[in-house]
Design an enzyme around this catalytic site. Structure first.
Site, PDB file in Angstrom:
ATOM      1  N   ASP A   1       0.814  -1.215   0.000  1.00  0.00           N
ATOM      2  CA  ASP A   1       0.000   0.000   0.000  1.00  0.00           C
ATOM      3  C   ASP A   1       0.848   1.266   0.000  1.00  0.00           C
ATOM      4  O   ASP A   1       0.393   2.322  -0.453  1.00  0.00           O
ATOM      5  CB  ASP A   1      -0.938   0.017   1.212  1.00  0.00           C
ATOM      6  CG  ASP A   1      -2.128  -0.910   1.044  1.00  0.00           C
ATOM      7  OD1 ASP A   1      -2.409  -1.318  -0.100  1.00  0.00           O
ATOM      8  OD2 ASP A   1      -2.780  -1.235   2.055  1.00  0.00           O
TER       9      ASP A   1
ATOM     10  N   LYS B   1      -4.367  -3.101  -8.255  1.00  0.00           N
ATOM     11  CA  LYS B   1      -4.930  -2.370  -7.120  1.00  0.00           C
ATOM     12  C   LYS B   1      -6.016  -1.428  -7.647  1.00  0.00           C
ATOM     13  O   LYS B   1      -6.598  -1.677  -8.700  1.00  0.00           O
ATOM     14  CB  LYS B   1      -3.822  -1.622  -6.373  1.00  0.00           C
ATOM     15  CG  LYS B   1      -2.709  -2.515  -5.841  1.00  0.00           C
ATOM     16  CD  LYS B   1      -3.198  -3.505  -4.796  1.00  0.00           C
ATOM     17  CE  LYS B   1      -3.320  -2.906  -3.436  1.00  0.00           C
ATOM     18  NZ  LYS B   1      -3.677  -3.894  -2.383  1.00  0.00           N
TER      19      LYS B   1
END
Length: 428
Positions: A311, A338
């Site tokens: 992330d 993502k």
């Protein structure tokens, strides 16, 4: 969103970082595993996690929010909803609910926004269906909307070929409601699910990379938790402190789980001055992170523990761009699927800023360069938008589709302003 270059150093303590998104999702979902009310303080009130809370309510829970805490009273039995369960932009919500609902009595439909509905779900649907689940959707259940007809499974063993907390969590939740399982992974992925289930009284054991979970014979204990602040959200401001001369920032009440602070460890290896001050531990380690301006950041090669920093990769790319020499990230093909193709979008945006950067199939190469103002398209990806907002503190930045920041960090622009940044944030 338009960001103007900072005209001063950053010297402040930030205590209002967004609450941890991963923990907040799980608090809402796992409240359904008990038969008593769960009490959750500092729940993330952002688009994605509020959608999760709404789904829990549609599944029969009673939600009371008095501002200071959210009290979630579970139903005696998860009920079949009469409407589609909307996950918004959250892959975590959709994938974990796939596991939770696969073993329930009822029919459920999960959907999301156009970005989420284009993301791959077969990595969850395929193993669940192999274990006996009944999940269907477009492209052989690879894309939402997904239809789930709940059923009970036999006990199963699953050897995951990828380190994915979402795959692991989905299968564990399905097994919890069925007959248990053994699950193994190639390397440790985020372990919030195991920690929280153990804290609630589930019979779950880990032996290195293998987890054994016994079925839930009776309801688990309710949660009583203060959600720590999100290290992934805090990371943006850690990078800001490193690249803005003479800065010193303290980030308060941050989750310090080792599977969540790997990006900070990478910065340390690059020469960053970072200190961790542990303050408490219940379900998870929590503490403060202190970061100082580090003018001698050097390039680095990163290829291990990628699931622990996936992330933070876009913000890490900003640190790479401001370092001396070449940095290389590999084994990160997951970035392609993502909220956007984060490899392509990050590298294209850096090139627009004048940074020497190139794509790899599974990562990128970035040579430290002097960045310049640019107008970049975030492609509706909140982490891309926030990462380039941080670079904008050095060189200025115009960010399109910045409204998606609200899915995970509603007060991001307000913190930038508190830091002294000039922000035009009509989209936020």
């Amino acid at each position: 969103m338009r960001i103007y270059p900072l005209e001063k150093s950053l010297n402040l303590t930030i205590d209002d970082i967004a609450a941890d998104k991963s923990i907040s999702h799980r608090c809402a979902m796992f409240s359904l595993l008990s038969d008593k009310p769960s009490r959750v303080r500092n729940y993330l009130r952002a688009g994605d996690t509020l959608n999760t809370l709404k789904i829990v309510e549609l599944l029969g829970a009673k939600i009371e929010d008095n501002g200071a805490e959210i009290i979630i009273t579970p139903p005696q039995k998860i009920k079949e909803p009469n409407e589609i369960l909307e996950c918004g932009n959250s892959g975590t919500a959709m994938r974990l609910f796939m596991g939770l609902l696969a073993a329930q009595d009822g029919f459920f439909v999960l959907s999301g926004d156009k970005y989420l509905n284009s993301r791959p779900m077969a990595r969850i649907a395929k193993p669940l269906n192999e274990m006996g689940a009944k999940i269907d959707g477009a492209n052989n259940a690879n894309n939402a909307p997904l239809c789930i007809r709940g059923t009970k499974f036999e006990r199963f063993s699953f050897d995951s070929k990828i380190a994915s907390a979402q795959v692991k969590s989905a299968l564990l939740l399905a097994a919890l409601y069925s007959n248990g399982c053994k699950f193994s992974e190639p390397e440790l992925s985020r372990d919030h699910t195991e920690r929280m289930l153990a804290g609630m009284g589930a019979n779950i054991k880990r032996d290195e990379l293998e987890i054994t979970l016994e079925p839930m014979r009776s309801p688990l204990s309710p949660l009583d938790i203060d959600v720590p602040n999100d290290p992934s959200s805090a990371f943006f401001f850690a990078v800001a402190a490193l690249i803005i001369p003479n800065s010193h920032i303290i980030l308060k009440n941050i989750l310090l789980n080792k599977t969540r602070i790997e990006a900070y460890r990478v910065l340390e290896k690059m020469g960053a001055e970072i200190k961790f001050h542990k303050t408490s531990s219940k379900y998870e380690d929590i503490g403060d992170i202190e970061v100082r301006y580090s003018p001698n950041l050097k390039g680095i090669e990163v290829s291990e523990n990628i699931s622990w920093l996936i992330d933070e990769a876009p913000a890490l790319a900003i640190a790479f761009a401001c370092a001396k020499g070449q940095s290389k990230l590999t084994n990160a093909k997951e970035l392609r699927v993502k909220e956007s193709d984060r490899i392509a979008v990050t590298i294209n945006a850096l090139k627009q800023c004048g940074v020497d950067a190139s794509e790899l199939e599974d990562g990128f190469i970035i040579n430290g360069s002097e960045a310049k103002f640019a107008t970049i398209d975030s492609h509706g990806d909140h982490r891309i938008a926030m990462s380039f907002a941080i670079l904008g503190l050095k060189c200025g930045m115009q960010i399109e589709k910045s409204e998606f920041i609200a899915t995970s960090f509603p007060n991001f622009a307000e913190i930038l302003k508190k830091m002294g940044a000039r922000v035009e944030d009509r989209a936020c």
